[in-house]
Design a protein around this motif. Structure first.
Motif, mmCIF file in Angstrom:
data_model
loop_
_atom_site.group_PDB
_atom_site.id
_atom_site.type_symbol
_atom_site.label_atom_id
_atom_site.label_comp_id
_atom_site.label_asym_id
_atom_site.label_seq_id
_atom_site.Cartn_x
_atom_site.Cartn_y
_atom_site.Cartn_z
ATOM 1 N N SER A 44 0.829 -1.209 0.000
ATOM 2 C CA SER A 44 0.000 0.000 0.000
ATOM 3 C C SER A 44 0.861 1.256 0.000
ATOM 4 N N CYS A 46 0.786 4.098 -2.724
ATOM 5 C CA CYS A 46 0.510 5.495 -2.364
ATOM 6 C C CYS A 46 1.531 6.429 -3.001
ATOM 7 N N TYR A 49 -4.367 12.173 -1.898
ATOM 8 C CA TYR A 49 -4.919 11.460 -0.749
ATOM 9 C C TYR A 49 -6.286 10.854 -1.083
ATOM 10 N N ILE A 57 -5.897 7.927 -3.524
ATOM 11 C CA ILE A 57 -5.212 6.785 -2.915
ATOM 12 C C ILE A 57 -6.109 6.084 -1.901
ATOM 13 N N VAL A 58 -6.783 6.864 -1.059
ATOM 14 C CA VAL A 58 -7.570 6.245 0.008
ATOM 15 C C VAL A 58 -8.776 5.505 -0.562
ATOM 16 N N MET A 108 -6.761 2.219 -1.448
ATOM 17 C CA MET A 108 -6.019 1.554 -0.377
ATOM 18 C C MET A 108 -6.796 1.460 0.937
ATOM 19 N N VAL A 136 -2.327 6.320 4.854
ATOM 20 C CA VAL A 136 -2.374 6.759 3.457
ATOM 21 C C VAL A 136 -2.029 8.244 3.349
#
Length: 656
Positions: A459, A463, A476, A479-480, A483, A501
């Protein structure tokens, strides 16, 4: 005669950009303005007309800024201006179509047609193109791939294939016409309701002259230390960054002053740039204001912003402590001495008064957050306090229009962010509509073989890759979306997984090969971009290590929402292990403590760091033992008088 390269056209573009930026700022603030006494609230405005209007104004601001930049570079051409004028007209048309269809959808069910899909496609193209001219290719390409996958996913092979469905319905609803999805969806709503007033506050803080005073005072206070300018850069960039929320803007804003002074003290260009890049990056994780991504995190996780501030407190302090230690070891290694006649600017009484412009709004925000007010309300109150306070500065009294200019620049910054958010809205909607995060979570679970460490490592790499070239907030969010669910499958609390993250999204701006903050610093320092990025990664190494530490030791996040079981003894032990790990890791990576460290000593210190931050008590004890023995051995060796054989290893110059 249609050229925009003459001075009259330049002034016209500047005036139009200022007016548009001012509209974006004022309209955005009016939308979140709290009520005062018995007076009715102005906002929040109706979604069906305010969001498309705001998007239209943002696109206009971005286009005007782009045309002005081209004109300044001597690239102004009438046909380019004509093309962008057509783009403005098309943007107005798709926004008006959103408004018309939104009113219809409020009263009845709508079945989307190919025409609606074409409008949504045009809106996506506008968002991706304007994002490209502001933020560059990486995030724009990501948005283009996401859009193509949404539209054609049912024809892809293997596990990438999506469920067959109506393409017009899929594209129109998920890209443009849904108030919860796509370009004008909930992510833009969060930016408008929470992030915008903080960006405006940062712009006014910068415009009222407080930043220059902070830099002068920081340099004056640190001038008697060996690494004085570097420490001052860390302090000034930390304060500036927690307000601006942008690492690159921080580097450009403070680095032009701090980096040359760091170099004149004797540090290499790459190191000078790395200090500014890492310090500026950390501003986004430093309470109480932090960056815009932290505000979004609070909404996503469903906790108060105050909870996020408390959770990040220890990790943020640890990160800046590691930067100070890195400067200390480098100053010792180079033999840098303090200099009383350093270029520390003279500090006047007005500089100390100007500090009120920084700490009064920040103090008010903290007090209001503790009192239970929303982040948006707290930031609006801080703006209303800052505007009259700014007249403490005689420069503002002489030229109050500077505040108007600061508001306009803040609005332009918001407009630029909106283009990135538009692309992220496309990406997140695609992920939601196709179920890709669930598929990715299953694959990652199989790859990790039920190992949390493997999942965290994969992860973290994802990221950094996804965050390259993107501003922190859209990085962010993107990615979140991928992930976050994956990490929560391993039992992490939502706040912990989001914080993990978040840290790596922030770290991506100093991670090679696309380290935009490091590259900006290299442009100022005269160092090599890649070498500066590598130096930044070494100096800021704790930003990569700390997230693993608080995942396995959630007590470092202090709050129940992170799964922390805080007791005084456990907290003291955890902080003690973290402090020892900071010292060992920073000196081990730098290769110097009191004297030069050998390969074995460096390896022992780095191994002790890993053990100290592990979740196993016996490993923590072993790490503490190894670390303390390594430190004792080094102190004994350093206490011995230098001999001709080892004198040459005491201090090694840096190769720049």
């Amino acid at each position: 005669m249609f050229s925009i390269s003459d001075s009259a056209a330049k002034r016209l573009l500047q005036a139009a950009l200022a007016a548009t930026g001012l509209f974006v700022a004022l309209a955005g603030m009016a939308n979140v303005l709290p009520s005062f006494g018995n007076l009715p609230r102005i906002g929040p405005f109706a979604i069906e007309w305010f969001r498309p209007l705001f998007f239209f104004a943002s696109i206009v601001a971005v286009i005007l800024a782009h045309l002005l930049a081209r004109q300044r570079q001597g690239h102004g051409r009438w046909y380019v201006s004509l093309g962008y004028a057509a783009l403005v007209v098309l943007t107005g048309w798709v926004c008006y179509d959103y408004y018309v269809l939104g009113r219809i959808m409020a009263d009845s069910i709508v079945f989307f047609s190919w025409r609606d899909a074409a409008v949504a496609t045009l809106a996506a193209a506008i968002g991706i193109w304007t994002c490209f001219i502001v933020w560059g290719a990486p995030i724009a390409i990501l948005g283009l791939i996401a859009f193509l996958y949404l539209a054609t996913g049912q024809y892809w092979p293997g596990f990438l294939q999506t469920v067959p469905t109506s393409i017009p319905e899929l594209v129109a609803q998920n890209i443009w016409f849904d108030a919860d999805q796509g370009i004008l969806g909930s992510i833009l709503g969060i930016v408008l309701s929470t992030v915008l007033p903080f960006i405006i506050l940062g712009a006014i803080l910068e415009g009222c002259g407080a930043g220059d005073s902070m830099i002068r005072i920081s340099f004056s206070l640190m001038r008697k230390f060996r690494g004085g300018p570097a420490y001052a850069a860390i302090a000034a960039s930390a304060l500036f960054g927690t307000v601006s929320g942008s690492a690159v803007a921080n580097v450009v804003g403070t680095g032009v002053v701090t980096i040359p002074m760091i170099r004149r003290r004797g540090f290499a260009p790459n190191f000078a740039g790395a200090v500014e890049a890492t310090a500026s990056t950390g501003g986004q994780i430093l309470p109480p204001i932090m960056g815009a991504a932290a505000l979004v995190m609070a909404d996503y996780v469903g906790v108060s912003y105050l909870t996020v501030i408390i959770a990040v407190l220890i990790p943020a302090i640890a990160y800046y402590a590691s930067l100070a230690l890195a400067v200390y070891f480098e100053a010792n290694r180079l033999g840098v001495e303090a200099s009383e006649d350093d270029e520390a600017m003279s500090v006047e009484r007005q500089d100390w008064l100007n500090l009120v412009l920084v700490f009064a709004p920040i103090g008010l925000i903290v007090w209001l957050l503790v009192s239970g007010l929303s982040p948006a309300g707290a930031s609006i109150a801080a703006i209303f306090l800052l505007i009259p306070l700014s007249f403490i500065n005689p420069e503002i009294r002489r030229k109050p229009v500077r505040l108007v200019g600061a508001l306009a620049r803040g609005g332009t910054t918001v407009a630029q962010l909106v283009t990135a958010i538009a692309v992220v809205g496309i990406v997140v909607s695609t992920l939601s509509a196709t179920g890709m995060p669930t598929k990715f979570a299953v694959l990652l679970s199989s790859a990790g073989e039920t190992s949390l460490l493997a999942a965290l490592a994969i992860s973290a790499a994802g990221c950094i890759v996804l965050g390259m070239g993107m501003p922190t907030l859209p990085a962010y969010i993107a990615i979140v979306a991928i992930m976050g669910p994956t990490l929560q499958r391993f039992g992490l609390e939502p706040l912990t997984s989001h914080m993990f993250v978040f840290f790596f999204g922030v770290a991506s701006v100093i991670t090679p090969p696309v380290a935009i903050a490091a590259y900006a610093a290299a442009a100022v320092s005269g160092g090599k971009p890649i070498a500066t990025a590598v130096a930044s990664s070494r100096l800021g190494a704790m930003i990569f290590i700390i997230p693993f530490a608080f995942v396995y030791n959630p007590i470092l996040l202090l709050v129940d929402a992170a799964g922390a079981n805080v007791t005084p003894v456990a907290l003291v032990l955890a902080i003690g292990r973290l402090v020892l790990a900071l010292y060992l890791c920073t000196s081990g990576l730098g290769g110097f403590d009191r004297t030069r460290l050998g390969v074995f000593e460096r390896a022992a210190r780095l191994a002790a760091t890993v053990l100290l931050l592990s979740p196993v008590t016996s490993w923590q004890a072993a790490g503490a033992a190894i670390g303390l023995v390594a430190l004792a051995w080094h102190l004994l060796r350093a206490a011995q008088p230098p001999t001709p054989e080892n004198r040459s290893t005491m201090k090694q110059p840096e190769v720049s």
